[in-house]
Scaffold this motif. Structure first.
Motif, PDB file in Angstrom:
ATOM      1  N   GLU A 195       0.830  -1.207   0.000  1.00 41.16           N
ATOM      2  CA  GLU A 195       0.000   0.000   0.000  1.00 41.16           C
ATOM      3  C   GLU A 195       0.865   1.257   0.000  1.00 41.16           C
ATOM      4  O   GLU A 195       0.567   2.230  -0.707  1.00 41.16           O
ATOM      5  N   GLN A 199       1.326   4.370  -2.842  1.00 39.13           N
ATOM      6  CA  GLN A 199       1.271   5.796  -2.512  1.00 39.13           C
ATOM      7  C   GLN A 199       2.526   6.513  -3.009  1.00 39.13           C
ATOM      8  O   GLN A 199       2.448   7.633  -3.539  1.00 39.13           O
ATOM      9  N   MET A 232      -4.728   0.272  -7.559  1.00 41.97           N
ATOM     10  CA  MET A 232      -5.559   0.192  -6.369  1.00 41.97           C
ATOM     11  C   MET A 232      -7.023   0.281  -6.767  1.00 41.97           C
ATOM     12  O   MET A 232      -7.429   1.205  -7.496  1.00 41.97           O
ATOM     13  N   HIS A 234     -10.542   1.346  -6.064  1.00 47.38           N
ATOM     14  CA  HIS A 234     -11.136   2.363  -5.195  1.00 47.38           C
ATOM     15  C   HIS A 234     -12.265   1.801  -4.342  1.00 47.38           C
ATOM     16  O   HIS A 234     -12.558   2.330  -3.268  1.00 47.38           O
ATOM     17  N   ASN A 236     -12.538  -1.218  -2.765  1.00 45.51           N
ATOM     18  CA  ASN A 236     -12.134  -1.919  -1.541  1.00 45.51           C
ATOM     19  C   ASN A 236     -10.753  -1.525  -1.019  1.00 45.51           C
ATOM     20  O   ASN A 236     -10.306  -2.025   0.008  1.00 45.51           O
ATOM     21  N   GLY A 237     -10.081  -0.631  -1.746  1.00 45.42           N
ATOM     22  CA  GLY A 237      -8.757  -0.177  -1.314  1.00 45.42           C
ATOM     23  C   GLY A 237      -7.667  -1.196  -1.495  1.00 45.42           C
ATOM     24  O   GLY A 237      -6.543  -0.997  -1.029  1.00 45.42           O
ATOM     25  N   CYS A 238      -7.953  -2.289  -2.196  1.00 44.40           N
ATOM     26  CA  CYS A 238      -6.968  -3.354  -2.387  1.00 44.40           C
ATOM     27  C   CYS A 238      -5.928  -2.936  -3.427  1.00 44.40           C
ATOM     28  O   CYS A 238      -6.267  -2.417  -4.490  1.00 44.40           O
TER      29      CYS A 238
END
Length: 434
Positions: A195, A199, A232, A234, A236-238
């Motif tokens: 993650e 970013q 990523m 959006h 589920n943020g996976c």
């Protein structure tokens, strides 16, 4: 107990006071003298036991012969440094990183006489051997610097050095008894979670083209946020690594004469040629971080290269972003050739802290850090490096093969971190003198 640390770099310094592993039990602040234009890591900036006293770089005098300009600059630096040191609280110890030692060693020695403090020299290399890369070993300035380092080096109370080879050399040539204190990575040099990788890639993609998503395959979620390496969802943020992503190769440098980046550029040309011939190799994103006098020269060489499968960028990263990028990369490359043959590249130490396998160019004592075919590979020229890149990245990103084995060995090694190494090697010395 107070420690004054004189250095243009911040690696070999404890993050906590000398007399305690608990910052709440500190007797006083840990002082540092960094370059005024380099922002330290947030761990240093946020430590209440560290006070930073920046000293601005003096511009060279542009009048008279070069040697006259150099002498004037050294005298001005000595006066500026001595004044700055004597206006702060008296420390118990002064820890000086060498090089640069001209005029720092003499100034620190004088300040210690005034304060009745102990002088510790942390030998990373010899300054005169670095000067000889530009001027040659027989140049007058080089000979003066060599005499100066040997003379004032013997006036220190304690000495550390970065290799056993340097320890032996200091004793044999300078009659200086030193303790080997290997560089170790700080705690924030570690593998970067996926993650955080995403970013970081998205942040860098705003400035650097190689980090931007290059294309979208049919299997990619059209609503996903994408970088060149990750995407990523959006909903589920996976975060996952993209299929067919390029391999991320990283090197870091101060762009000086002791690192010949034409070796890497020639190896990349060979790598590109193999892809064009049909060898199943991934595209590469090659990131070379740092700043220094030869950066513009190498950027001009890079601009003349035409690559279809390789992208190169040369950013200057924030202190917090550099360890994150190391912890996200697939392979590190080190082109540091020690001017003395006695020091080790800190960049490799940091890479190993991130469990990042390394290809490093050979010099005499490199074996004290890089174990060939165990945690990386050692090469001697561009041809060897090209063959190593092709071997390591063949069938990438499969979890089989040497690249994965090297990373697994680094994970299993459980190497000491900087604070742990400091506590084991340095603290006993201070406790003897309490």
């Amino acid at each position: 107990m107070r420690l004054l640390h004189l250095s243009t770099a911040g690696h070999r310094i404890p993050s906590l006071p000398l007399n305690s592993a608990n910052p709440e039990q500190a007797d006083g602040p840990l002082w540092r003298r960094p370059s005024a234009e380099t922002k330290p890591h947030s761990d240093v900036l946020g430590n209440e036991n560290i006070r930073i006293v920046p000293i601005s770089d003096l511009k060279a005098l542009q009048v008279g012969p070069k040697i006259f300009q150099y002498v004037v600059k050294v005298i001005a630096q000595a006066m500026q440094l001595l004044y700055t040191m004597l206006t702060i609280d008296q420390p118990s110890y002064v820890l000086l990183q060498n090089p640069p030692g001209l005029p720092s060693i003499a100034v620190a020695w004088v300040a210690c006489l005034v304060w009745r403090s102990k002088l510790i020299i942390d030998w990373h290399n010899y300054g005169y051997t670095i000067m000889s890369l530009i001027h040659g070993r027989n140049h007058l300035l080089v000979q003066i610097a060599k005499w100066y380092e040997k003379l004032f080096g013997r006036l220190s109370d304690y000495n550390f050095c970065v290799t056993n080879a340097m320890k032996e050399d200091l004793w044999e040539k300078c009659n200086i008894k030193a303790v080997t204190l290997y560089d170790k990575p700080a705690s924030y040099f570690k593998e970067t979670p996926l993650e955080l990788q995403h970013q970081l890639y998205m942040k860098l993609a705003k400035v650097y083209e190689p980090f931007k998503a290059q294309y979208v395959t049919e299997s990619v979620n059209s609503s996903a946020e994408r970088s060149a390496f990750t995407e990523m969802d959006h909903k589920n943020g996976c975060v996952i690594k993209t299929r067919g992503r390029p391999a991320l190769l990283i090197s870091s440098t101060s762009w000086t004469e002791d690192e010949d980046f034409s070796v890497l550029l020639k190896a990349l040309e060979d790598y590109e040629r193999c892809i064009n011939e049909g060898v199943k190799l991934p595209s590469l994103v090659c990131v070379i971080t740092g700043k220094g006098p030869l950066k513009e020269y190498y950027n001009q060489l890079i601009d003349k290269l035409y690559f279809k499968h390789i992208q190169i960028c040369t950013p200057w990263l924030e202190a917090e972003d550099y360890p994150l990028l190391l912890g996200s990369a697939d392979l590190g490359v080190c082109l540091h050739k020690s001017s003395s043959g006695l020091d080790l590249p800190m960049k490799v130490v940091d890479m190993f802290g991130c469990c990042l396998p390394v290809c490093a160019i050979h010099f005499e004592c490199l074996h004290e850090l890089v174990k060939h075919n165990e945690n990386g590979l050692i090469f001697r020229d561009s041809n060897e490096l090209a063959e190593q890149l092709k071997m390591l990245f063949l069938e990438f990103p499969t979890l089989e093969g040497k690249l994965h084995n090297f990373r697994r060995n680094l994970r299993a090694s459980k190497q000491l971190r900087w604070d742990e190494s400091w506590d084991q090697t340095v603290l006993p010395l201070f406790k003897q003198n309490e």
